[in-house]
Design a protein around this motif. Structure first.
Motif, PDB file in Angstrom:
ATOM      1  N   GLN A 184       0.823  -1.197   0.000  1.00  0.00           N
ATOM      2  CA  GLN A 184       0.000   0.000   0.000  1.00  0.00           C
ATOM      3  C   GLN A 184       0.866   1.260   0.000  1.00  0.00           C
ATOM      4  OE1 GLN A 184      -3.626   0.517   0.052  1.00  0.00           O
ATOM      5  NE2 GLN A 184      -3.238  -1.442  -0.943  1.00  0.00           N
TER       6      GLN A 184
ATOM      7  N   LYS B  20       0.907   4.106  -3.012  1.00  0.00           N
ATOM      8  CA  LYS B  20       0.600   5.505  -2.730  1.00  0.00           C
ATOM      9  C   LYS B  20       1.752   6.415  -3.154  1.00  0.00           C
ATOM     10  CE  LYS B  20      -2.506   4.489   1.143  1.00  0.00           C
ATOM     11  NZ  LYS B  20      -3.735   4.996   0.507  1.00  0.00           N
TER      12      LYS B  20
ATOM     13  N   ASN C 296      -7.572   5.952  -7.470  1.00  0.00           N
ATOM     14  CA  ASN C 296      -7.458   4.573  -7.961  1.00  0.00           C
ATOM     15  C   ASN C 296      -7.306   4.484  -9.471  1.00  0.00           C
ATOM     16  OD1 ASN C 296      -9.978   5.343  -8.738  1.00  0.00           O
ATOM     17  ND2 ASN C 296     -11.082   3.734  -7.644  1.00  0.00           N
TER      18      ASN C 296
ATOM     19  N   ALA D  58      -2.790  10.040  -3.346  1.00  0.00           N
ATOM     20  CA  ALA D  58      -2.485   8.787  -2.656  1.00  0.00           C
ATOM     21  C   ALA D  58      -3.704   7.873  -2.605  1.00  0.00           C
ATOM     22  CB  ALA D  58      -1.977   9.068  -1.246  1.00  0.00           C
ATOM     23  N   LYS D  59      -4.903   8.486  -2.628  1.00  0.00           N
ATOM     24  CA  LYS D  59      -6.137   7.704  -2.557  1.00  0.00           C
ATOM     25  C   LYS D  59      -6.720   7.407  -3.941  1.00  0.00           C
ATOM     26  CE  LYS D  59      -8.132  10.791   0.018  1.00  0.00           C
ATOM     27  NZ  LYS D  59      -9.148  11.513   0.827  1.00  0.00           N
TER      28      LYS D  59
ATOM     29  N   ARG E 219       1.695   6.863  -6.861  1.00  0.00           N
ATOM     30  CA  ARG E 219       0.646   7.793  -7.280  1.00  0.00           C
ATOM     31  C   ARG E 219       1.075   9.239  -7.070  1.00  0.00           C
ATOM     32  NH1 ARG E 219      -4.191   4.507  -4.133  1.00  0.00           N
ATOM     33  NH2 ARG E 219      -4.455   2.843  -5.667  1.00  0.00           N
ATOM     34  N   VAL E 220       1.665   9.522  -5.909  1.00  0.00           N
ATOM     35  CA  VAL E 220       2.128  10.885  -5.615  1.00  0.00           C
ATOM     36  C   VAL E 220       3.260  11.264  -6.568  1.00  0.00           C
ATOM     37  CG1 VAL E 220       3.229  12.362  -3.888  1.00  0.00           C
ATOM     38  CG2 VAL E 220       1.410  10.785  -3.202  1.00  0.00           C
TER      39      VAL E 220
END
Length: 279
Positions: free
Chosen positions: A50, A54, A101, A98-99, A57-58
């Motif tokens: 996880q 995250k 999808n 970070a959240k 993604r950032v």
């Protein structure tokens, strides 16, 4: 996520894993110590994965945003934006990234940040844009795009139609006065009034026809979705304050989505998503 929220989430996940994972491990290896080891290993691996996701993604958000700025203007300065507000927006964008999808949601976050730099908006609006960037899915963005594009065509027609309907109403009121037995209006005045009445009727018909032609673009697009799926997507869009039914509460209101109007929040958000990347 706040620290206390994260703690609650972690504890809940540990409770769930304590029930599920050992029983799964026991089905393969009847050693309870080994089963507990499998549970701990799973938790560590899960949080590591996880964390890596995250961070990716950032990283995608920030690197893509840098490329976006360089494409637009290699010498761009951030003087136009309040530095404190911009810092807050970056923090929100990073948390939301970070959240996120999907890469499309991360791209929307980049575009909102970019839009705030080249065309700063009130703080609360931009904060909402950053939330909408990850709250809405790709289908809802497509729906909003069609609605906002047609909104720019419909709004001037609505304004002109309102004026024409008001004029026609005034003519009808005047007609009732001059058509009475005690009227002192001349034949010429009556003829001019009747001519104006016919012109206003014809103009209203033309404006309504043009209005319906544009709203039909929405009807046709809405019909590309399965009915219940569209209703779910559109009700969410409505709940988020992006569209509204101007005729709600009136006898003539049908609540047909194609006739809904876009709010300034929707127009501003979609404007940010469509900024050209080149100066």
């Amino acid at each position: 996520m706040k620290k206390d929220e994260l703690h609650t989430w972690v504890q809940s996940f540990k409770m769930l894993s304590a029930i599920i994972i050992p029983s799964m491990a026991a089905s393969f290896v009847p050693d309870p110590v080994f089963g507990a080891g499998v549970s701990n290993f799973f938790l560590q691996a899960f949080f590591q994965v996880q964390g890596d996701i995250k961070l990716q993604r950032v990283d995608s958000l920030l690197k893509g945003f840098e490329r976006m700025l360089q494409t637009y203007n290699p010498n761009i300065k951030l003087d136009a934006s309040n530095p404190h507000e911009l810092r807050d927006h970056f923090e929100t964008a990073i948390i939301n990234a970070a959240k996120a999808n999907s890469e499309s949601k991360i791209d929307r976050l980049r575009r909102v940040l970019f839009g705030q730099i080249v065309d700063p908006q009130p703080y609360d609006y931009t904060s909402r844009y950053l939330d909408l960037a990850v709250r809405l899915n790709d289908d809802q963005i497509r729906i909003l795009l069609v609605f906002t594009e047609t909104e720019y065509e419909l709004e001037p027609i609505r304004q002109e139609l309102f004026k024409t309907e008001k004029l026609h109403s005034d003519i009808l009121a005047m007609e009732s006065k001059i058509s009475g037995p005690n009227s002192k209006a001349s034949k010429k005045q009556v003829e001019l009034l009747l001519s104006g009445k016919q012109k206003s009727l014809k103009k209203m018909e033309q404006q309504k026809k043009l209005y319906n032609t544009i709203t039909n673009k929405r009807y046709r697009f809405n019909a590309t979705f399965e009915k219940e799926h569209f209703r779910f997507l559109f009700n969410d869009i409505r709940a988020l304050g992006l569209v509204y039914n101007a005729g709600e509460g009136t006898f003539s209101s049908t609540g047909e989505p194609a006739n809904f109007q876009c709010t300034s929040l929707a127009l501003g958000f979609m404007k940010f998503l469509q900024y050209p990347l080149k100066a």
